[in-house]
Design an enzyme around this catalytic site. Structure first.
Site, PDB file in Angstrom:
ATOM      1  N   ASP A  98     -16.640 -16.322  19.353  1.00  0.00           N
ATOM      2  CA  ASP A  98     -16.068 -17.218  18.614  1.00  0.00           C
ATOM      3  C   ASP A  98     -16.467 -17.212  17.101  1.00  0.00           C
ATOM      4  O   ASP A  98     -17.129 -16.182  17.121  1.00  0.00           O
ATOM      5  CB  ASP A  98     -16.526 -18.678  19.015  1.00  0.00           C
ATOM      6  CG  ASP A  98     -16.145 -19.067  20.604  1.00  0.00           C
ATOM      7  OD1 ASP A  98     -15.234 -18.733  20.796  1.00  0.00           O
ATOM      8  OD2 ASP A  98     -17.075 -19.604  21.315  1.00  0.00           O
ATOM      9  N   HIS A 131     -11.529 -12.441  19.430  1.00  0.00           N
ATOM     10  CA  HIS A 131     -11.468 -13.946  19.450  1.00  0.00           C
ATOM     11  C   HIS A 131     -11.478 -14.333  20.888  1.00  0.00           C
ATOM     12  O   HIS A 131     -11.913 -15.471  21.066  1.00  0.00           O
ATOM     13  CB  HIS A 131     -10.743 -14.387  18.450  1.00  0.00           C
ATOM     14  CG  HIS A 131     -11.015 -15.813  17.793  1.00  0.00           C
ATOM     15  ND1 HIS A 131     -12.225 -16.479  18.163  1.00  0.00           N
ATOM     16  CD2 HIS A 131     -10.616 -16.507  16.890  1.00  0.00           C
ATOM     17  CE1 HIS A 131     -12.397 -17.386  17.486  1.00  0.00           C
ATOM     18  NE2 HIS A 131     -11.490 -17.633  16.769  1.00  0.00           N
TER      19      HIS A 131
END
Length: 513
Positions: A488, A484
């Site tokens: 995204d 992450h």
């Protein structure tokens, strides 16, 4: 006059490196541009060539040392001069030579058994099993022992015919690349040690458990150890090795057979008692983790500790892929000589999605994000030794047949432990197929430094609502684990949807939609 060997320029912003492996020892002759050692930085591996021909006089920076740019690594003396420390002058080498000479016949020729090249960036291994004992006769290219690295197992063949005079690295010990394992005595003068000379009363009775069906057959050392741990005698195990030699797998089979045998009638409940901790401990089996398993554990835990790992899920209807495969699989195999499986469809679908969501095909390097304008696909494969990930390079440029052929070939060599280090490095994205083992749902762990891994699962018929009607469809859950920090949620979901769309309508792959 000696020539200095110094640390070369390591690259922008890199000021130090670690000495990983020396390919030469003091006293060895070297040619111009012959590789002397290998350095490792936090970014790349650097090989250091010899600037001149001559003899390696001494090594200043040992393996494991941290050195800066332009630091002195070693000195090279002209070929006609003796270095400051040669092999003959080193006490440790002289001691080893004296021991080997004591074990060998005076008329025989000593041959050193050395650790072979272990692969790129692998500098050490563990001695797993010796197949021969001191005094055994060996033929040229007969396997002497097996080494385990953190990636693969390496068998060490005999460099010559003769007698094993001395073992310098016992089972369980760690050896360096290029180190010495044993000493052979070759030639007509090769003799067995006094332990096998008739008349020596100390050895008139052979040690129990060492002999197979014939007195001159030696069971594998790992098998003897396993028999002792399991409490089995030699006559309780059938050997499947050459000439009836018992291997470790034979002992495992005998233990399994004993466990599956009908148990004696249970004692009355009043006579039963809870086993003591000591009795429980006696029934346990403690096995040291292999170097490969230790490395797998370390890398997986490092991935969890380093990356901001998250998993997103979706499901795919496999009807169209299965229909297409069933229609063309016979023609495909007849033309290309390889079976058409599902992995090529998933590989192509991932390549299609990676082009649209390039951050999934990237990696973090310090404060930079490195985007890969190519796809080196890692295909996770389970082996008896543990999970390995062979890499198919430039898979985005390969056809279905080329992908299927390479997956099959690399998978077979992975199971046989024959993959090289280079074939398991450089991947940019990974596919893991837990469905072959029956997994319905899982969250795969990233393969650092990659930023994404796709988990495939079992195809299972489920009721689905299609155009307002309930139909039975072959469904599969998909899982994308991603870092992450660089990917995204929108990008991860988009990637998984593109894979789903391509598989549910494979014509999209042909039209690049």
């Amino acid at each position: 006059m000696t020539t200095e060997v110094r640390v070369p320029t390591l690259g922008e912003s890199v000021t130090e490196a670690t000495v990983a492996t020396w390919f030469k020892k003091p006293g060895d002759s070297v040619a111009v541009d012959e590789m002397l050692c290998e350095l490792e930085t936090d970014k790349v591996t650097v090989e250091v060539p010899s600037p001149v021909s001559g003899k390696l006089a001494d090594i200043v920076a040992q393996e494991g040392d941290t050195v800066g740019v332009d630091a002195l690594l070693a000195n090279i003396a002209p070929a006609g001069e003796a270095g400051s420390e040669t092999v003959e002058e080193r006490p440790s080498a002289k001691k080893a030579d004296d021991k080997a000479a004591a074990a060998a016949s005076a008329s025989g020729t000593e041959v050193k058994v050395m650790v072979p090249t272990l692969g790129e960036s692998v500098s050490e291994a563990t001695v797993a099993t010796w197949f021969k004992n001191v005094g055994d006769s060996v033929a040229q290219d007969e396997m002497l022992c097996e080494l385990e690295t953190d990636k693969v197992s390496v068998e060490v063949p005999s460099p010559a015919a003769g007698v094993l005079g001395q073992i310098l690295a016992e089972e369980g010990s760690t050896v360096q690349a290029g180190g010495q394992l044993a000493v052979l005595t070759s030639g007509d003068g090769a003799v067995k040690p006094a332990a096998e000379v008739p008349g020596d009363t100390q050895y008139d009775t052979p040690p129990a458990g060492n002999a197979g069906p014939k007195g001159d057959i030696e069971d594998a050392p790992s098998a003897k150890k396993a028999m002792a741990e399991a409490g089995l005698s030699r006559d309780q195990v059938s050997g499947s090795g050459r000439d009836g030699r018992v291997m470790k797998s034979d002992v495992s089979a005998a233990v399994s057979a004993a466990k599956s045998a009908p148990a004696p009638a249970a004692a009355p409940a009043s006579a039963q008692r809870a086993p003591s901790p000591a009795e429980d401990a006696a029934r346990e089996e403690r096995v040291k983790m292999t170097r490969l398993r230790q490395t797998i554990a370390k890398r997986l835990k490092d991935a969890q500790n380093t990356a901001a790992m998250l998993t997103t899920y979706n499901e795919v209807d496999m009807t169209e892929v299965m229909s297409l495969r069933n229609t063309y699989k016979d023609q495909f195999e007849k033309k290309h000589g390889v079976r058409l499986g599902f992995m090529s469809f998933f590989t192509k679908a991932c390549v299609h999605a990676l082009k649209e969501v390039p951050e999934v095909n990237s990696e973090i390097d310090g404060t930079d994000v490195v985007y890969k304008n190519f796809v080196h696909m890692g295909i996770a494969a389970g082996t008896p030794q543990g999970l390995v990930v062979p890499v198919i390079r430039d898979v985005d440029q390969k056809s279905f047949a080329e992908i299927e052929n390479e997956i099959g070939e690399k998978g077979k060599r992975a199971r046989d432990g024959k993959l090289s280090m280079a074939e398991m490095q450089g991947g940019t994205f990974t596919i893991s197929n837990g469905g072959v083992y029956g997994s319905l749902m899982s969250s795969p762990i990233l393969n650092p430094p990659q930023s994404g891994i796709l988990g495939m699962h079992k195809i299972q018929d489920r009721p689905m609502v299609i155009n307002g009607k309930i139909e039975i469809r072959p469904m599969m859950y998909l899982a994308l684990s991603y870092d992450h920090r660089v990917v995204d949620g929108k990008g991860a979901v988009t990637f998984l949807v593109r894979v789903k769309d391509a598989l549910e309508d494979p014509r999209r792959l042909l039209m690049d939609l």
